[in-house]
Each structure stands twice: as C-alpha cells, then as structure tokens.
Design an enzyme around this catalytic site. Sequence first.
Site, mmCIF file in Angstrom:
data_model
loop_
_atom_site.group_PDB
_atom_site.id
_atom_site.type_symbol
_atom_site.label_atom_id
_atom_site.label_comp_id
_atom_site.label_asym_id
_atom_site.label_seq_id
_atom_site.Cartn_x
_atom_site.Cartn_y
_atom_site.Cartn_z
ATOM 1 C CE LYS A 189 -3.609 1.793 2.499
ATOM 2 N NZ LYS A 189 -4.961 1.573 3.835
ATOM 3 C CB SER B 154 -7.965 3.806 2.847
ATOM 4 O OG SER B 154 -7.250 3.103 3.957
ATOM 5 C CB SER C 112 -8.468 0.816 5.598
ATOM 6 O OG SER C 112 -9.082 2.026 5.386
HETATM 7 N N1 GLN Z 1 -13.254 4.180 6.650
HETATM 8 C C1 GLN Z 1 -12.525 4.601 7.902
HETATM 9 C C2 GLN Z 1 -11.878 5.797 7.845
HETATM 10 O O1 GLN Z 1 -12.297 6.506 6.833
HETATM 11 C C3 GLN Z 1 -11.324 3.493 8.017
HETATM 12 C C4 GLN Z 1 -9.944 3.688 7.424
HETATM 13 C C5 GLN Z 1 -9.028 3.045 7.613
HETATM 14 O O2 GLN Z 1 -9.133 2.030 8.035
HETATM 15 N N2 GLN Z 1 -7.632 3.459 7.323
HETATM 16 O O3 GLN Z 1 -11.193 6.551 8.831
#
Ligand code: GLN
Length: 487
Positions: free
Chosen positions: A83, A158, A182
Amino acid sequence: MNLYKKTASELAEMIKNKEITSEEVTRNFLDRIKSVEDKVGAFSNIFEEKALEQARKIDEENNEEGRKKYENTGLFGVPVALKDNIVSKGDLTTAASQILKNYVGVYDATVVKKLKEAGAVLVGKANMDEFAMGSSNENSSIKSASNPWDLERVPGGSSGGSAAAVAAGEVPVALGTDTGGSIRQPASLTGTVGIKPTYGRVSRYGLMAFGSSLDQIGALAKSSEDLARIMQIISGYDENDPTTADVEVPDYVSLLEKDIKGLKIGLPKEYFSDELDKSIKEVVDKTVETLKKLGAEVKEVSLPYTKYAISTYYIISSAEAASNLSRYDGVRYGVRKSDENIEEMYVKSRTEGFGDEVKRRIMIGNYVLSSGFYDAYYKKASQVRRLIRDDFLRVLSEVDLILTPVSPTTAFKKGEKVTDPVQMYLGDIFTVSINMAGLPAISVPAGFVNGLPVGIQLIGNYFREDLLFNVANRFEKERGEIKYPEL
Ligand code: GLN
C-alpha cells in the site's frame, strides 16, 4: 502460461521446486497488470525493472544453499504489492496525497525489510484513499481504483488498490493497512480475504501514521493460507516500534487444518439489526450453517456499546490524525509552496497539498482536542473506547470467536456516497470497534449478492490470528473456489 489465478502459496512452491522461475512469475503478473490496469487503476506506481531485477536475484539463489540466506521462504520469489503509505527505500511513497507526490522513501519499513529478507518480489505501490482516510478509494488524489467485479463500483477503502489488485489477479498478495476497517471492508467488497492483526503484532515502523493507537499493517490475498504465509513473515517484535509486542509468532501454516469441532462462536445481536441488508444477512446465516456443519457451536452474545462505535472512532482517529499530519508543513517532506514567509509557506503547502477529506479530519481532530472541548469529546471518547473493549473481552471469555458482517452493503457505485461523508462513515459500523479494542479480525469471502462479493468477519482474542486462519481455511474448503471476475 496464465499464472494470475494461482495463489501465492502455489507459486512459492512452484518456484522452489523449479517448475518455474521467479522472473517468469513476475513477468506474468506484470503482463497481467499491463492488460487490466487501465480498467482497474489499482496501482499508484509500478517498479517493473526493479521487480525483475529482484526476481532474477532470487532465481540465482534458488538452491538449497542459496535459500538458507532467507529467513522464511513462504513467499519465495512471489510478487507482492505494498500500500502506498508503507515506506520503501528509493521508491515513491505518496499516501496518494499531493503533499507527498514527490516523496521518495529513504529507508525500508520493517515489513518491507522482512519481505525482502524472505525473498518476496515487490512490484509496486497500491492506490489508496489519501492518508488512508476513506472507504471507497475516491479520496485518492491520484485516481480512484475500480472494483474488478463491476468497474462502475468502488473497490472499498482505504486499501482499495491492494484489494482490487489481488481481486483482478495483478498480484497474488498485497499489504494493506487498517485503522477502522481499511483491509476488511475492501476485502469484503472485492471477494478477497483480508486480515487486520492484533494491535502490536506487526511493526508500524515505516508506516505513515494516521491514527497511531488504531493503525495496523495487514494483508489481502486469495486464500487464508496465503495470508498465513505473509503474516508469518511480517509479524513479530521490532525494536524500532515500541508498540509491538514481544509475543511469539506461532507457525500459522501448520495450524491451518486443525479440527474446529467444539469451537464456540458468538453472534452479537447488535450487529444484526434491521439496518443490515437482508441479502447480506442471508450470506452470514449460510456461513453460520457451514461452520456448524464443521462442528462449531453458535450462540447469541451482546456487545451493547457498539452503538457508540462510529462517533467514538471518528473522534479518536481524527484527533490522532490531526497530530500526526502536523508534520506535513512543507519544511521536511514533500511539496513546498511559497517561500515568502514561514506562515504563508505552512498555509499554502497544507491548503494545496491536502484533499478535502483530510482537511475535514484535521479540523474535526483539532476541534475535539481544543481546550474548551477536550473533556466533552476526546476524553469522553477515550472512556467509551475502554467500555467497547471491555464488551469484547467479556464476550471473548465465553466464546472463541465472534462472527459478524463486514460491511452493511455490497460495493456501491462510484460517486454514490462521496458527497455525503456521514453516509460514508456509517458504513464502518461493523469494523471500527475492533480497532478500538485492538483485536485481530479477518474478512473471508462468503457469497455473492447480485453478482457482487460479500465477506464475513471473524474476530478473535488478542494474538489469536492462528485461530482466524484455521477457521477461515476450514470454511474456505467447504465453501469451494471463488470464481474470477471477468475483465
Ligand atoms: N473508513 C475508515 C476511515 O475513513 C477507516 C479507514 C482505515 O481503516 N484506514 O477512517
């Protein structure tokens, strides 16, 4: 030969047995990337030459003597994507942000170092929501990745690029990060399997911080065996990250086939409310039946503090994000705008460098930390976080695992939620509490609804990743192969 449907485990064994070289495997995946990447958009950067060079080096050392140099050969010669918030030496690492668009890593994150020491081949950086904030990949400042099952839909986020890359067969396995879901949510939306390890299981050294008390690096793959292999490589104590735990890493692969007769599984009633899509509930019910057939005992449990999970998570994660992102000021990293005076440089660099969602989180974070509101928001949220954790620990003293949905819906259309952040946040209902409790959880593909994949989530006690892989693997065998998206 078309190798993209093979798992990482199969490929590593084929390479070690010299049925194929790592270079051939790597070329095969690079070709696959070339043929589908225009549609999928999973990568922010591909290191073609570097990957091939690494693969050739692996091939030279692919003999009994040569392999001794490698700590663990579970992914020997196998292509892996990182990532884009995981730093690697000499490679662009942008977190999909304009503020870091020219940032080149000056060292290897611990997970990268470990993958290299295991002979994995790093092929590129996967697209993501900027600084890992989002659930759809639409907050990337580079492009937004598409769901290989339906290109008009999001792959989730994400770690949407990592998930899309694995689902489309561009790499067999990828690293992601999970602060509030994410890894698990994009895994669920793309028909891949994804693990968020226990907080402290994997080093965060070299991970660009979002919410430091919640972030964990984990992985996405096509099978739980592949996940077990990559987790075996990246887990463990690291002196560069004092939050890692000095707890032995079990041999995950050897525990995959264990009998699960008598395993106790809890179904938290708060996770099956009326808001849950009926067809997703059916997939969960079917999974429960399969696990019962394998000998598991199932009972209803209660996690009453779940209803506060989203508000608590967005207070804590935004507060931590506001602090962590204060380092991007144009002085040390990334893009600098204006040299007029220092104040103007900060303001311009940050105004132009950050996207809307990141700015929103910084504003929420600074608000909840400000002197007049600290007690009402941040302190309160920290107390509720403790109660959420206690809920889980009470339940996990009665059952071995908790089973829940991952996402309340299947992959949604691009543009559908992006203008309504609260709607987007609400989709995190089943995943964020696990980060607040620091527990490990896995998302496993369990079925399809209208041609779109649906995953289920298994949550275990601290450092019980072994049990998650074991149960997921037994379930996968009963479930059978997942078909491939047509691209
Ligand atoms: N959707 C969540 C957020 O926007 C989780 C993001 C993540 O796990 N990096 O914070």
